[in-house]
Every structure is written in structure tokens, then in C-alpha cells.
Design a protein around this motif. Structure first.
Motif, short mmCIF file in Angstrom:
data_model
loop_
_atom_site.label_atom_id
_atom_site.label_comp_id
_atom_site.label_asym_id
_atom_site.label_seq_id
_atom_site.Cartn_x
_atom_site.Cartn_y
_atom_site.Cartn_z
N LEU A 1 0.81 -1.22 0.00
CA LEU A 1 0.00 0.00 0.00
C LEU A 1 0.84 1.27 0.00
CD1 LEU A 1 -2.49 -1.11 2.82
CD2 LEU A 1 -2.93 -1.18 0.38
N THR A 2 2.17 1.11 0.05
CA THR A 2 3.05 2.27 0.23
C THR A 2 2.72 3.46 -0.68
OG1 THR A 2 4.74 0.66 0.79
CG2 THR A 2 5.48 2.93 0.55
N PRO A 3 2.47 3.24 -1.99
CA PRO A 3 2.22 4.43 -2.84
C PRO A 3 0.90 5.14 -2.53
CG PRO A 3 2.61 2.44 -4.16
CD PRO A 3 2.43 2.00 -2.77
N TYR A 4 0.00 4.49 -1.84
CA TYR A 4 -1.35 5.05 -1.70
C TYR A 4 -1.66 5.57 -0.29
CZ TYR A 4 -1.36 1.72 -5.54
OH TYR A 4 -1.02 0.99 -6.64
N VAL A 5 -0.77 5.34 0.65
CA VAL A 5 -1.08 5.75 2.03
C VAL A 5 0.00 6.69 2.55
CG1 VAL A 5 -2.30 3.61 2.56
CG2 VAL A 5 0.15 3.76 3.02
N ASN A 6 -0.29 7.28 3.68
CA ASN A 6 0.70 8.13 4.34
C ASN A 6 1.70 7.20 5.04
OD1 ASN A 6 2.15 9.78 6.02
ND2 ASN A 6 0.37 10.99 6.67
N ALA A 7 2.74 6.83 4.28
CA ALA A 7 3.66 5.79 4.75
C ALA A 7 4.33 6.17 6.07
CB ALA A 7 4.71 5.52 3.68
N ALA A 8 4.67 7.44 6.20
CA ALA A 8 5.36 7.88 7.42
C ALA A 8 4.45 7.67 8.63
CB ALA A 8 5.74 9.35 7.30
N ASN A 9 3.20 7.99 8.44
CA ASN A 9 2.22 7.81 9.53
C ASN A 9 2.09 6.33 9.90
OD1 ASN A 9 0.12 8.67 11.33
ND2 ASN A 9 -1.33 7.79 9.88
N PHE A 10 2.05 5.47 8.89
CA PHE A 10 1.94 4.02 9.16
C PHE A 10 3.16 3.54 9.93
CE2 PHE A 10 -1.53 1.53 7.12
CZ PHE A 10 -2.31 2.60 6.70
N GLU A 11 4.35 3.99 9.50
CA GLU A 11 5.58 3.55 10.17
C GLU A 11 5.59 4.02 11.63
OE1 GLU A 11 7.79 1.48 9.39
OE2 GLU A 11 7.57 1.25 7.23
N LYS A 12 5.10 5.24 11.83
CA LYS A 12 5.10 5.82 13.18
C LYS A 12 4.08 5.08 14.08
CE LYS A 12 3.06 9.61 14.46
NZ LYS A 12 2.26 10.68 14.43
N GLU A 13 2.92 4.82 13.52
CA GLU A 13 1.84 4.26 14.33
C GLU A 13 1.98 2.74 14.58
OE1 GLU A 13 -0.23 5.77 15.99
OE2 GLU A 13 -1.06 7.52 15.01
N TYR A 14 2.55 2.03 13.59
CA TYR A 14 2.52 0.57 13.69
C TYR A 14 3.92 -0.04 13.54
CZ TYR A 14 -2.32 1.74 12.44
OH TYR A 14 -3.57 2.29 12.40
N SER A 15 4.93 0.62 14.08
CA SER A 15 6.32 0.19 13.82
C SER A 15 6.55 -1.28 14.20
CB SER A 15 7.29 1.09 14.56
OG SER A 15 6.92 1.16 15.92
N GLN A 16 5.93 -1.74 15.27
CA GLN A 16 6.19 -3.12 15.71
C GLN A 16 5.35 -4.15 14.96
OE1 GLN A 16 6.08 -3.40 19.94
NE2 GLN A 16 7.58 -5.03 19.92
#
Lengths: 307, 425
Positions: B101-116
Motif C-alpha cells: 500500500l506504500t504508494p497510496y497511504v501516508n507511509a510515514a504515519n503508518f511507520e510511526k503508528e505501527y512500527s512493531q
């Protein structure tokens, strides 16, 4: 059609009429068997044929990798052999009980008894139920806090955990499957009984033959062709038993009621990753067993027609 | 000439209409979810809002039974069919079907929110940076305890840090004093058993992704079998059923037939509704084993699938649901533990839940930092389900005297190795 007959000739015309059925058989029966054979000689948990490498007899070797075929624990696929062993015990017991009870019911329902139509319907009702409904109903009856234990407690008897012990679980497995399907065989046998000419019985009555003698010397011999059909249908259905037991016992306790079809289902669909190849190999072996029974039926019915 | 123009105009209108209807069709998404917790029911209001904000997009939330998500969906996916997206729980096992989903979502937000937890979706590829979905909620295994029975028996409730053995002892006393049928019950689930096993020191899987059968696992199995033999636990769940069958007897706890029930956080809402004021209950902190006081983490994720014809629309929908406000709204309605870091830190309010349920949620959340690394490793392992199925099958055989413990453990290892081999061929 006349034009076609001119082109093909009269000898080839039957094939034209058979073609739709032949195509259906080819597409729905032979093609799946061929696909099954292909899956059984390929590996991987992938479904697409192009992604499945050929492994030859690898799946069959896994299934037959035993040091002692009489002891499932020495086999690498021990659950397969336990399932085979359970099926070998379950099928004869279930078939004998099924035919015995269905025949008894058919004989009773063939008599001039009050409410005969009602009882015929009652015996047939379970056949119309979905196997899952049958299993869930009996689970509700047999579980620790179920209806049967409620009755036992009410009568001052100790409750029994019916599905926890291998022997009682096995007994109920046979009982529930017989209960669920006997109506179907009863109807077939009843039709067979009704096709026996009345005058044969009247002659026997005039000769003062006992009921038992009438049954063994007239009813059973004249019912033999129908009994043969019932026997083969019953064996095939019994070998294929899955749905009721899967819901009722899940093959337990331990693996006491796990039959061959459940093994195939679990290996191919329930566990991850799905081992389609192993499941296909096991189902092909099951198919061979069923073919043997069908061949046996053809042979027996031929013999019975000839003599 | 005029006729030709009219004809051309009609033809171009027809073409435009067909193209538009094609676009409209292309924007219809199907999402599979069940109706428990973060599922179709709780997502529905947010999805409706998304549809109103994005005219032309139609999202069909299809409620399917959990068993279908576990057994039928993977077969559909393998054949290239199935929904555009789904809420799944076999996070690592289905990884090869996920859309990136990387091209379609706010990737930085996903990494921050769900890193584990994003790593759980990446299957066996530790180097992957793909965003394969949105972890919806975290689930935690845990023990529900009937406090009323403890009170009636006059037995003190074990405090935080109590061992499994101490809980067994205490609940046995309570069961005996109150004439309750069983002291403890545990769902017939490899995931639930893994909590006990890891707290006894079992590794279950090593860093290389190989199954591990060690002393910790053996000790846990022996203890578990002993509890069944001495009547602490009923045979109905683990003993009476065979194969990989999942079984729960939550009704036993609801009917006060067991003192302790080891299930999971996803049944909190059901507990709240069905027990009501019938008796007093609480969620106990994770019982400890000789190795740790851990339970298993788990959870679901909303993932998109590679075969979808509308990857961008799927990505945008998931991105919308992942936005803090929308995510919090669904988690709150689901009465579950959030997976997003900001929601864990800031807390989620559960207006529909009772005070007791909110306390229980706090207890569940408090177990998260105590979880052993082995529990996280096992949860993200691609062959986790193979191991869990092998555990349920083989332990049931031990309970029914078909196998000795050592033989059962050998079989567990062999079953998983066969599964790995079958998948890798």
C-alpha cells in the motif's frame, strides 16, 4: 438432423446424441480426476499448476513411510494411518448397523400398522436435515451439560461425558450417522419389499410357515438385489463420512473418530500451509478403494442376475 | 449531414456513459470482515462517511464467519479470487497475497503508528519495508476470573505475579468449596496454549524461523496434561475434540461453571453484555511461569490483496480508516485494544463499556510491555499456524493416551517441518 446423418452416417449418429453427456462426464468427472493425479505428484502449497514442481511419488512415499503398517505410531504420516484404521473399523460397523436398522424399519413400515404414513415420514425426516444441523443437535444432546445428561441427572443417575471417552464417542459417531441416514435406505428397502408379490406370502401363509421362515426364505432372497444396491451405496457413503463427525467430535477424542476424509480435509484445507499434494494423494487412494467397491457391486449384481 | 452529427453525438454520449459506468464499477470495493470487535459492524459508520466524502466509491462490507476467514479465504486468494480487502488474523501466513500500500497511504504515519506490528504482515521477509495493511487492534490472551466464587469460597484472589501453579491451586480450592465443576478452562487453541508454553520457557521458533521443541515446551505440556488428569481442567475442550479444531466453552464461564477461563481480550464486550450483574468478575494479570509472566499478543489487520483491480482505491480506503479519528471511533465501538501507537499512548474512551470492562481493558493493556520476545517472534512467524495446529492435535492425543509427551513433541516438530517442506517445495 437428416443432413447431419447424411454426413456422419447412421452408425455415428448415437455419438452425436451422447456428446453433451460425454462432455459433461469429461469436464466434471474425468478432468477433476486428472487434476487430482497431477496434484498428487507435485509439491508446494501453491494452487496454480505452473507453480507446483513435480516431485514424483514424494507424497505417496510420505503417506507410506512406515516401519510397521499395523502400528500407526511407526508411520511418518501417523494420522493418515490412524484415519485408515478408524475407517476400517467404522465402515463395517456402521454399514451393518445401518442396513440392519433400515431393514427392520422397512419391514415394520411395510405392515398394516396405524399411522404408517406418519412413521414413514418420521423415519425420513433426518435425511432432509443438513449434516451440520444433525451434528450440532446431537452435540447439544451429548455434551457435558447437554439434554441427555439432564435427563440422567433428573432420573438420579450420574451424568456421563459422552464425547470425552474414545469408546462412547465412537458409539455415538456410529449412532448419529445411522440416525441421520437410515431413512434414505429404509425408503429404498420399503420400495423393494413392496415389489415382492403378495401371493408368495399368501402361499406361505397357507403352508403355515412361521414369520421367521417367511422372512428368511421369501423376503430376504427376493430383496437381495435391492439389498445389494443398499449395501454398496451404504459402504460408499460410510467411507465418505465427514461432515457430521467433523462438527460433532472434530475427529476426537485424540484421533479416535478421525476418518479418512477428515484427514484429507485437514491436510488440504484446514491447516497452514495447505498441503494440496498430500491431500490429493490420500484422496486418490480413497478413490481407488471406492472403485474396488463399485467393481464389486457390478460383479455381484451381474452374478445375481445370472443366477 | 445533420443525421451524421446526431449519430456521432449519440455514439460519443454512449461511449462516455459506458466509460463512466466503467469507472463507477471500478470503484466498487468488497471487504470481508466478521462481526466481532473491529469488524463490519463497527466499521460501517466510518465507511459510510468515506463513501459520502468520495462520491463514486462504493464499499461493500461483507460479513463472513471467522472460520471462513481462516479456512476459505486463503483458498480463494490462492486461486486469485476473493475480496479486494479483508480483516484477517493469520497475519504472516497470508503475506504473499498482500498488496503493497506504500504508494497510496501516508507511509510515514503508518511507520510511526505501527512500527512493531507492520513486521508481522511481512511474513518471512525481514528486510521488507512494504506496508501491507493496517493493524486494526491488538488482542491479548488473558484469564477471566469469577470473583464472586472466590468470595464465596473465602479464598484470596492471587495477586499480580502469581504463578500458573498458584492460580491452579487457588481455583481448585474455590471450585471445591463452591461445588463448581472446574477450576480452570483454556480455549482449544494453539495460540492460547502458546501463552502458557512461553511463560514456561518455550521458544517455539528460533531466529532462523525453525521450529523449536525444548524443555520449556515439554514442561508446559506435562503441566497441562496433569491439570486435565487431575480434573483441574475439563476434557471437553482439549480432550474430547480432535485434529486442528478450534473450540471455546465461554458459556461455561458465563454460567459460572468454571472459576478461571483463559481466553482473550476480544470477548470483553460479550462478557460485559452477557454476565451483567450475575456475578462479579475481573481480568487477571498474566499468570507467570518459571520463565516469564507473558501472554500471547495477537490481532487483526485490514489488508488489501494483490489481485485487486483497484489498488489505489483500496489503499485510500485503508488510509482513511487508519486516520486517528476514524480508527479511534471504530476501536471505541469495538471495545478492543488499539494497535496504533498514538491511540495506545493517548488512550481511547469506551463510552458504551462498563467501568469493569474499562478496568479489564487496562489490565489487558498492562500485559503488553511484559510480553516475552518469543511471543512476538512466534506471532509473526509464517508457520505459526502449522505449529499451533500441531500442538492442539498432538496434545489431544497425549490427553487420550495415544501418545507419550516425548513422542508428541517429536511429532509436533515433524509436523511443522513437513509443513515448511511442503510450502518450500
Amino acid at each position: 438432423m437428416t443432413g447431419l446423418q447424411k454426413i456422419l452416417g447412421i452408425r455415428r449418429m448415437p455419438w452425436v446424441f451422447l456428446l453433451p453427456n460425454l462432455l459433461a462426464v469429461l469436464f466434471f468427472s474425468l478432468l477433476p480426476v486428472a487434476i487430482n493425479v497431477f496434484y498428487s505428484v507435485t509439491g508446494s502449497d501453491r494452487l496454480y499448476p505452473s507453480e507446483r514442481p513435480f516431485i514424483g511419488s514424494g507424497n505417496y512415499e510420505t503417506l507410506f513411510d512406515c516401519t510397521n503398517y499395523l502400528d500407526a505410531s511407526t508411520c511418518s504420516s501417523d494420522l493418515f494411518w490412524r484415519a485408515v484404521g478408524n475407517s476400517l473399523v467404522f465402515v463395517p460397523i456402521q454399514v451393518i448397523c445401518m442396513i440392519g436398522v433400515a431393514l427392520l424399519a422397512a419391514v415394520c413400515l411395510n405392515r398394516e400398522i396405524r399411522g404408517r404414513g406418519f412413521f414413514r415420514a418420521v423415519f425420513f425426516f433426518p435425511v432432509m436435515l443438513s449434516p451440520v444441523v444433525v451434528a450440532l443437535t446431537w452435540q447439544w444432546i451429548l455434551q457435558r451439560n447437554g439434554a441427555l445428561n439432564g435427563i440422567l441427572t433428573w432420573l438420579g443417575l450420574s451424568p456421563v461425558n459422552w464425547l470425552v471417552f474414545p469408546n462412547t464417542a465412537f458409539f455415538w459417531s456410529v449412532f448419529v450417522t445411522v440416525w441421520a441416514h437410515m431413512g434414505f435406505y429404509t425408503i429404498i428397502l420399503l420400495a423393494g419389499l413392496q415389489s415382492i408379490p403378495r401371493d408368495v406370502y399368501e402361499a406361505a401363509k397357507m403352508d403355515s410357515a412361521t414369520n421367521w421362515r417367511v422372512f428368511t426364505r421369501i423376503t430376504l432372497p427376493l430383496l437381495k438385489p435391492v439389498l445389494l444396491v443398499v449395501f454398496v451405496l451404504c459402504v460408499i457413503r460410510s467411507v465418505q463420512t465427514f461432515d457430521e463427525l467433523y462438527v460433532l467430535t472434530g475427529g476426537g477424542p485424540g484421533s479416535a473418530t478421525m476418518l479418512i476424509v477428515q484427514y484429507i480435509y485437514e491436510v488440504g484445507f484446514a491447516v497452514q500451509p495447505r498441503n494440496f499434494g498430500l491431500a490429493a494423494a490420500a484422496s486418490l487412494l480413497l478413490g481407488v478403494v471406492l472403485l474396488i467397491f463399485t467393481g464389486l457391486q457390478l460383479r455381484l449384481s451381474r452374478n445375481s442376475q445370472h443366477g | 449531414m445533420k443525421r451524421t452529427r446526431i449519430g456521432l453525438w449519440a455514439a460519443s454520449t454512449l461511449l462516455a456513459a459506458t466509460a463512466l459506468s466503467g469507472i463507477a464499477q471500478a470503484q466498487e470495493l468488497t471487504v470481508f470482515c466478521d462481526d466481532i470487535g473491529f469488524g463490519c459492524l463497527t466499521m460501517d459508520p466510518v465507511v459510510k462517511r468515506y463513501e459520502s466524502e468520495n462520491p463514486g466509491v462504493k464499499v461493500k462490507l461483507e460479513t463472513v464467519p471467522y472460520q471462513s476467514l481462516v479456512e476459505s479465504l486463503p483458498v480463494q486468494l490462492e486461486s486469485g479470487e476473493g475480496p479486494d480487502a479483508a480483516i484477517i488474523t493469520d497475519l504472516g501466513g497470508l503475506s504473499r497475497y498482500y498488496l503493497d500500500l506504500t504508494p497510496y497511504v501516508n507511509a510515514a504515519n503508518f511507520e510511526k503508528e505501527y512500527s512493531q506490528t507492520l513486521q508481522w504482515l511481512r511474513g518471512s521477509n525481514p528486510t521488507s519495508k512494504a506496508i501491507n495493511g493496517m493493524p486494526t487492534t491488538l488482542t491479548v490472551n488473558g484469564a477471566y476470573v469469577n470473583l464472586t466464587l472466590f468470595e464465596q469460597a473465602g479464598v484470596p484472589v492471587p495477586k499480580e505475579g502469581a504463578t500458573w501453579a498458584e492460580w491452579a491451586e487457588a481455583t481448585r480450592k474455590v471450585a471445591k468449596a463452591t461445588n463448581t465443576e472446574y477450576a480452570m478452562e483454556m480455549d482449544r487453541s494453539g495460540h492460547r496454549f502458546a501463552s502458557l508454553a512461553i511463560s514456561y520457557g518455550a521458544e517455539l521458533v528460533d531466529d532462523q524461523g525453525k521450529p523449536v521443541v525444548d524443555k520449556g515446551l515439554k514442561d508446559a505440556v506435562e503441566q497441562f496434561v496433569a491439570w486435565h488428569k487431575d480434573g483441574t481442567m475439563p476434557m471437553d475442550l482439549w480432550g474430547a475434540v480432535g485434529g486442528a479444531t478450534h473450540r471455546e466453552l465461554f458459556s461455561d464461564f458465563l454460567n459460572a461453571k468454571t472459576v478461571l477461563y483463559f481466553g482473550g481480550s476480544w470477548t470483553l464486550s460479550q462478557m460485559d453484555k452477557e454476565v451483567g450483574d450475575l456475578f462479579d468478575w475481573q481480568v487477571a494479570p498474566a499468570p507467570c511461569g518459571p520463565s516469564s509472566c507473558t501472554v500471547m499478543p495477537g490481532g487483526g489487520a485490514l489488508v488489501g490483496f494483490k489481485h485487486t483491480k483497484q489498488p489505489e482505491a483500496v489503499g485510500k480506503l485503508i488510509d482513511y480508516i487508519a486516520q486517528s479519528k476514524n480508527n479511534a471511533e471504530i476501536v471505541s465501538a469495538a471495545v478492543e485494544i488499539p494497535a496504533a501507537k498514538s491511540l495506545i499512548e493517548n488512550g481511547v474512551t469506551y463510552p458504551s463499556a462498563s467501568e469493569r470492562t474499562q478496568q479489564s481493558l487496562s489490565t489487558f493493556i498492562a500485559q503488553i510491555p511484559k510480553m516475552a520476545p518469543a511471543a512476538y517472534r512466534f506471532q509473526g512467524w509464517r508457520y505459526q499456524r502449522a505449529m499451533m495446529n500441531a500442538l492442539t492435535t498432538r496434545i489431544s492425543q497425549v490427553l487420550n493416551s495415544e501418545l507419550e509427551v516425548d513422542a508428541a513433541l517429536d511429532r509436533v516438530k515433524q509436523d511443522v517441518e513437513l509443513a515448511i517442506k511442503a510450502a518450500g517445495q
